[in-house]
Design a protein around this motif. Structure first.
Motif, PDB file in Angstrom:
ATOM      1  N   ARG A 201      18.913  60.186  87.505  1.00  0.00           N
ATOM      2  CA  ARG A 201      19.359  59.019  86.870  1.00  0.00           C
ATOM      3  C   ARG A 201      18.954  58.828  85.386  1.00  0.00           C
ATOM      4  O   ARG A 201      19.789  58.500  84.523  1.00  0.00           O
ATOM      5  N   GLU A 202      17.770  59.053  84.977  1.00  0.00           N
ATOM      6  CA  GLU A 202      17.677  59.159  83.584  1.00  0.00           C
ATOM      7  C   GLU A 202      18.236  59.980  82.756  1.00  0.00           C
ATOM      8  O   GLU A 202      18.861  59.824  81.614  1.00  0.00           O
TER       9      GLU A 202
ATOM     10  N   GLU B 200      21.503  60.899  83.384  1.00  0.00           N
ATOM     11  CA  GLU B 200      22.810  60.217  83.416  1.00  0.00           C
ATOM     12  C   GLU B 200      22.838  59.241  82.499  1.00  0.00           C
ATOM     13  O   GLU B 200      23.899  58.943  81.684  1.00  0.00           O
ATOM     14  N   GLU B 201      21.818  58.126  82.405  1.00  0.00           N
ATOM     15  CA  GLU B 201      21.751  57.111  81.429  1.00  0.00           C
ATOM     16  C   GLU B 201      21.720  57.577  80.117  1.00  0.00           C
ATOM     17  O   GLU B 201      22.457  57.288  79.090  1.00  0.00           O
TER      18      GLU B 201
ATOM     19  N   GLU C  64      25.291  58.657  79.278  1.00  0.00           N
ATOM     20  CA  GLU C  64      26.203  57.579  79.003  1.00  0.00           C
ATOM     21  C   GLU C  64      25.957  56.869  77.652  1.00  0.00           C
ATOM     22  O   GLU C  64      27.084  56.523  76.869  1.00  0.00           O
ATOM     23  N   LYS C  65      24.664  57.142  77.194  1.00  0.00           N
ATOM     24  CA  LYS C  65      24.560  56.538  75.843  1.00  0.00           C
ATOM     25  C   LYS C  65      25.177  57.425  74.863  1.00  0.00           C
ATOM     26  O   LYS C  65      25.659  56.976  73.649  1.00  0.00           O
TER      27      LYS C  65
END
Length: 460
Positions: free
Chosen positions: A425-426, A428-429, A432-433
């Motif tokens: 998750r981290e 993927e975030e 996304e940024k």
């Protein structure tokens, strides 16, 4: 303990559990060359029938290498939860298979019972399972580990970014690193196989990885896969080191052939806990592969599946962050064709998960094997369906330094999209940024390494 059976009017009699285990194995070229394999499909079926009726206690009482002679055996045997073992020791191998396949058997159930199993039991049950059985049972199990981030959660498929270079040129490595990141690869680890096994070379590469990781605030781990003693020396000299890597074997003799001992492993782990840059507690990275013990004469007459399962029992003792089987790398002498490579990949993943370690796979082959890229992509989809923790990614599927083929940088993204899986998750975030990923899918920016060469670093 019955070691014979009647099949189609013919009596098949085996002289030892060792022989039963070997002949019950699905055909592998390594076992054939070692003179261990069944002579026919009928003999293989007979061996499976005999194996299915052996008790788990029979297997515990007959380890591949005697307890007094081998520290791998001692680590596995001493790690058994005796209370759990006492409850299952009179199960047959068939009972264990049926229990694993039962829809009512939960992940929690499997985690508990696995504490009472030895490697020989785990190898035995794998030999009674079809490929679909291996996928189904492994998919029930998830192993969570944490170095800088947490890997192995259900719904994720992670990747190792492998930016190998033929001369260890740091700028060339960095270019490949940026390309891999732009495809969303590297949430498991940024890990390179060096050409030069020196502390100075390893330190130089680690410093560049650390610089990129910190400049771009990448939530991941870094590692240079030099020999364990080389990495330890680089760490002594101050190189940033999240994890230490080592290829391992299923016997003390095999590990000594790799140039280390269990004491070396303990020292490395302690060094990381005191001076490593990984958060932990899981700071070790191991690789395995069916056939390595046969190649070093360290298999003690046992087949390659049994010895591979023992690798996982050994690895578990050190609570690794990640383990993977380099399934087709050793060559056709041990896994001849795509059928054998796919079978071995599914066996290894299942056995690792049942042992209780975070299992990934380098879905690979060499050019002198009877396999091609389609076969490796098939294996990747099967493993992802089985809940594989991570796979490898290299430019265009071709590792120009190791001269073998594996998954490309973009393969994992395709598999993720097909099966509804995501990166850590981290990570993927972070993607996304940067605009590389949106709603779990790569964007039009994917594959554009200039994202990292034309922008200022950092996301703050």
């Amino acid at each position: 303990m019955r070691l014979k059976t009647l099949l189609a009017g013919q009596v098949y009699e085996f002289h030892s559990i060792k022989e039963v285990l070997a002949k019950a194995n699905e055909q592998k070229s390594g076992d054939v060359l070692a003179g261990l394999a069944a002579a026919s499909d009928s003999e293989r079926i007979a061996a499976k029938e005999v194996l299915s009726n052996l008790l788990l206690s029979d297997l515990r009482n007959n380890p591949a290498v005697p307890y007094e002679e081998d520290d791998v055996t001692r680590i596995i045997q001493d790690g058994v939860n005796e209370r759990i073992y006492d409850k299952i020791k009179n199960w047959t191998v068939s009972d264990l298979r049926e229990w694993l396949m039962d829809y009512a058997t939960t992940e929690e159930d499997i985690r508990r019972v696995s504490q009472g199993l030895t490697a020989e039991m785990i190898a035995a049950v794998a030999k009674l399972m079809s490929n679909l059985d291996l996928v189904y049972a492994a998919n029930k199990i998830r192993i969570h580990t944490h170095c800088n981030t947490t890997m192995g959660k259900r719904g994720t498929l992670s990747t190792r970014l492998q930016p190998n270079h033929t001369t260890d040129n740091v700028e060339g490595i960095t270019a490949s690193l940026f390309e891999g990141l732009s495809y969303g690869v590297g949430d498991a680890v940024i890990g390179l196989n060096p050409v030069n096994d020196t502390a100075a070379s390893a330190a130089e590469i680690l410093k560049r990885f650390d610089e990129v990781k910190n400049k771009w605030q990448i939530p991941t781990q870094i590692c240079v896969l030099a020999h364990i003693t080389t990495q330890m020396e680089a760490l002594r000299q101050g190189a940033p080191t999240d994890m230490i890597f080592q290829s391992i074997a299923g016997s003390q003799k095999g590990n000594e052939a790799f140039g280390f001992t269990t004491e070396t492993m303990k020292q490395a782990q302690e060094m990381l806990r005191k001076n490593g840059t990984g958060t932990g507690p899981n700071v070790m990275y191991f690789e395995t592969g069916q056939g390595s013990e046969l190649s070093s004469g360290a298999n003690f007459g046992y087949d390659q599946v049994v010895m591979e399962a023992r690798c996982y029992g050994y690895a578990k003792h050190f609570s690794p962050f990640m383990v993977n089987t380099v399934v087709g790398f050793i060559g056709p002498e041990y896994l001849y064709d795509s059928k054998q490579v796919i079978r071995a990949g599914l066996e290894d993943h299942f056995m690792g998960k049942l042992t209780g370690i975070p299992m990934g796979c380098d879905c690979c082959y060499t050019n002198h094997m009877m396999a091609d890229q389609n076969d490796i992509e098939n294996l990747t989809v099967l493993l992802a369906s089985a809940g594989c923790t991570y796979v490898i990614g290299v430019p265009a599927s071709d590792d120009i330094m190791l001269n073998y083929q594996t998954n490309s940088y973009h393969d994992a993204s395709a598999v993720r999209e097909i099966l509804g899986l995501r990166p850590i998750r981290e990570f993927e975030e972070w993607l996304e940024k940067l605009g590389i990923m949106e709603n779990g899918k790569l964007t039009s920016l994917a594959g554009d390494a200039s994202l990292f060469t034309q922008r200022k670093g950092g996301l703050g």
